[in-house]
Design an enzyme around this catalytic site. Sequence first.
Site, PDB file in Angstrom:
ATOM      1  N   ASP A  16       0.842  -1.253   0.182  1.00  0.00           N
ATOM      2  CA  ASP A  16       0.061   0.207   0.493  1.00  0.00           C
ATOM      3  C   ASP A  16       0.754   1.144   0.277  1.00  0.00           C
ATOM      4  O   ASP A  16       0.357   2.135   0.786  1.00  0.00           O
ATOM      5  CB  ASP A  16      -0.914  -0.186   1.251  1.00  0.00           C
ATOM      6  N   GLY A  18       1.625   2.937  -2.171  1.00  0.00           N
ATOM      7  CA  GLY A  18       1.273   3.866  -4.046  1.00  0.00           C
ATOM      8  C   GLY A  18       2.090   3.260  -4.701  1.00  0.00           C
ATOM      9  O   GLY A  18       2.034   4.253  -5.977  1.00  0.00           O
ATOM     10  N   LYS A  19       2.141   2.131  -4.952  1.00  0.00           N
ATOM     11  CA  LYS A  19       3.217   1.318  -6.389  1.00  0.00           C
ATOM     12  C   LYS A  19       1.976   1.782  -7.522  1.00  0.00           C
ATOM     13  O   LYS A  19       2.611   1.824  -8.595  1.00  0.00           O
ATOM     14  CB  LYS A  19       3.154   0.203  -5.969  1.00  0.00           C
ATOM     15  N   GLY A  43      -4.676  -4.910  -4.072  1.00  0.00           N
ATOM     16  CA  GLY A  43      -5.423  -3.499  -5.099  1.00  0.00           C
ATOM     17  C   GLY A  43      -5.140  -2.625  -5.053  1.00  0.00           C
ATOM     18  O   GLY A  43      -4.865  -1.333  -4.325  1.00  0.00           O
ATOM     19  N   HIS A  44      -4.343  -1.973  -6.533  1.00  0.00           N
ATOM     20  CA  HIS A  44      -4.049  -0.286  -7.047  1.00  0.00           C
ATOM     21  C   HIS A  44      -4.957   0.141  -6.811  1.00  0.00           C
ATOM     22  O   HIS A  44      -5.770  -0.428  -8.272  1.00  0.00           O
ATOM     23  CB  HIS A  44      -2.879  -0.389  -8.059  1.00  0.00           C
ATOM     24  N   GLN A 214       2.157  -6.136  -3.147  1.00  0.00           N
ATOM     25  CA  GLN A 214       2.740  -5.747  -1.124  1.00  0.00           C
ATOM     26  C   GLN A 214       4.045  -5.317  -0.937  1.00  0.00           C
ATOM     27  O   GLN A 214       4.069  -4.718  -1.900  1.00  0.00           O
ATOM     28  CB  GLN A 214       2.388  -7.346  -1.049  1.00  0.00           C
ATOM     29  N   ARG A 293     -10.416  -2.929   4.571  1.00  0.00           N
ATOM     30  CA  ARG A 293     -10.434  -2.901   6.725  1.00  0.00           C
ATOM     31  C   ARG A 293      -9.158  -1.529   6.691  1.00  0.00           C
ATOM     32  O   ARG A 293      -8.427  -1.230   6.007  1.00  0.00           O
ATOM     33  CB  ARG A 293      -9.113  -3.959   6.901  1.00  0.00           C
ATOM     34  N   ARG A 295      -5.866   0.318   8.177  1.00  0.00           N
ATOM     35  CA  ARG A 295      -4.883   0.010   7.960  1.00  0.00           C
ATOM     36  C   ARG A 295      -4.296   0.507   9.515  1.00  0.00           C
ATOM     37  O   ARG A 295      -4.593   1.649  10.537  1.00  0.00           O
ATOM     38  CB  ARG A 295      -4.154   0.271   6.919  1.00  0.00           C
ATOM     39  N   SER A 377       5.775  11.757  -4.621  1.00  0.00           N
ATOM     40  CA  SER A 377       4.672  11.961  -5.395  1.00  0.00           C
ATOM     41  C   SER A 377       3.045  12.391  -3.730  1.00  0.00           C
ATOM     42  O   SER A 377       3.993  12.661  -3.029  1.00  0.00           O
ATOM     43  CB  SER A 377       3.723  10.925  -5.310  1.00  0.00           C
TER      44      SER A 377
HETATM   45  P1  GDP Z   1      -0.189   0.015  -3.735  1.00  0.00           P
HETATM   46  O1  GDP Z   1      -1.246  -0.783  -3.390  1.00  0.00           O
HETATM   47  O2  GDP Z   1       0.946   0.371  -3.335  1.00  0.00           O
HETATM   48  O3  GDP Z   1      -0.782   0.833  -4.896  1.00  0.00           O
HETATM   49  O4  GDP Z   1      -1.170   0.956  -2.910  1.00  0.00           O
HETATM   50  P2  GDP Z   1      -3.003   1.682  -2.664  1.00  0.00           P
HETATM   51  O5  GDP Z   1      -2.993   1.343  -4.244  1.00  0.00           O
HETATM   52  O6  GDP Z   1      -3.161   0.197  -1.570  1.00  0.00           O
HETATM   53  O7  GDP Z   1      -2.508   2.542  -2.084  1.00  0.00           O
HETATM   54  C1  GDP Z   1      -2.425   4.207  -2.710  1.00  0.00           C
HETATM   55  C2  GDP Z   1      -3.097   4.859  -2.293  1.00  0.00           C
HETATM   56  O8  GDP Z   1      -2.496   6.239  -1.626  1.00  0.00           O
HETATM   57  C3  GDP Z   1      -4.577   5.262  -2.947  1.00  0.00           C
HETATM   58  O9  GDP Z   1      -5.311   5.463  -3.022  1.00  0.00           O
HETATM   59  C4  GDP Z   1      -4.281   6.194  -3.897  1.00  0.00           C
HETATM   60  O10 GDP Z   1      -4.360   6.857  -4.632  1.00  0.00           O
HETATM   61  C5  GDP Z   1      -2.711   7.157  -2.750  1.00  0.00           C
HETATM   62  N1  GDP Z   1      -1.927   7.623  -3.449  1.00  0.00           N
HETATM   63  C6  GDP Z   1      -0.833   7.604  -4.206  1.00  0.00           C
HETATM   64  N2  GDP Z   1       0.211   8.226  -3.611  1.00  0.00           N
HETATM   65  C7  GDP Z   1       0.062   9.447  -2.588  1.00  0.00           C
HETATM   66  C8  GDP Z   1       0.095  10.453  -2.199  1.00  0.00           C
HETATM   67  O11 GDP Z   1       1.076  10.980  -2.926  1.00  0.00           O
HETATM   68  N3  GDP Z   1      -0.665  11.291  -1.773  1.00  0.00           N
HETATM   69  C9  GDP Z   1      -1.671  10.805  -1.565  1.00  0.00           C
HETATM   70  N4  GDP Z   1      -2.793  11.933  -0.041  1.00  0.00           N
HETATM   71  N5  GDP Z   1      -2.403   9.714  -1.967  1.00  0.00           N
HETATM   72  C10 GDP Z   1      -1.628   9.047  -2.474  1.00  0.00           C
END
Ligand code: GDP
Length: 391
Positions: A16, A18-19, A43-44, A214, A293, A295, A377
């Site tokens: 999670d 933000g990948k 879940g991206h 992950q 859930r 985090r 980001s």
């Molecule tokens: P991933 O599985 O690593 O892609 O992560 P997730 O998608 O589960 O969680 C990342 C969340 O953070 C998503 O809702 C993104 O839209 C959000 N996100 C990503 N980068 C940023 C950021 O720089 N700032 C903020 N506020 N949200 C971000």
Amino acid sequence: MKALRVDAVLGLQWGDEGKGKVVDTLACRYSVVARFQGGPNAGHTLYHRGHKVVLHQIPSGIFHEGVYCLIGDGVVLDPEVLLREVEGLRMLGIDPLERLVIGENVHLILPVHIWLEEVSAEGEKIGTTRRGIGPAYADRYARRGIPVAWLDRSDFRQRIEELTAYHVARFPGAPPPIFSESFWMGIELLRELPRVRLSEWLIQFDSVLAEGSQGTMLDIFAGTYPYVTSSHTTIAGVLAGLAVPPQAIREVYGVTKAYATRVGEGAFPTEVFGEEAQWLQTRGSERGSTTGRLRRCGWLDLVALRYAIEINGVSRLTLTKADVLCGLPQVKVRTGGSDTHPEYTILPGWQTLEDASFEEFIRFIEGFTGVSVWGVSTGPSREDWYERIAV
Ligand code: GDP
């Protein structure tokens, strides 16, 4: 022959990070975006023309025309989830079938794998997402699994039935798993997709972006066992999951949040509780995109981050969600101590990401880890992004 270049986006924490957003930002620079491990527990979350889209099986590159999306050999795939995702994307005007390709050694998640997580209590303890991923990988390693290469075999259905019967016999009395119509529709969809031998298919391209799911601390070997996922989330997973040689790997983008989160059980040295945790959960929308859930939240653990950077050979460190911390008078980062008694360094907070104190935070991370922060980001959308070091 052109040399294949593979860059990877890897999570450096517990997932999670933000990948998905980072992959989405980089995808247009590559011919192929590929998933190399994991299943529909990833879940991206992405935003496409104002619509929020969560992708579980299909690589995030699908929103970029002209980019091929590969589900690589290291993945376990739920045909039902794939079907739902394809239908969802079609509703947004994207036909994923034009650009989606599956490795022939991808293994199937069957209804019995999801059923196993319901009838056995094991998954609960580990905090799995109960999508059948662990049991599918367990069958893969026990050499009982079903690769998609077997879709065309005459005994394909029989193999599925035998594997199901094998597991059902272990839980007498439990109502057996149900094969829904959409499972078989998902299987039919898979038959329509190109299934390829990766080493032969990939050589026609010059650049691949490998998309991790992950994070490093959840890697089956390198993570906090047993509270880990069932696959290799590290750079090692890229080589095995995409069948590429080490020489092909160029840039390793390592993604970390400016703080830390973790879902499920397991060690989390910098965890915060109470109001502090609630503040981070709310400000950072820290709720699982697959499970819903909340985090667990904590401060950035630089000791763990340095370890993750080292074992992955991260060359381009990428920082996300620092905007979430805007307004705090000070921020903490773990710089030492043991997992049970972590030691922190306190740094000045920032009001905006233009403040000098945010740059100071970045420099501190760089000093501690020995790697430059390459990308930042600054929010959830594609535009909220800058690169500190020109490519
Ligand atoms: P991933 O599985 O690593 O892609 O992560 P997730 O998608 O589960 O969680 C990342 C969340 O953070 C998503 O809702 C993104 O839209 C959000 N996100 C990503 N980068 C940023 C950021 O720089 N700032 C903020 N506020 N949200 C971000």
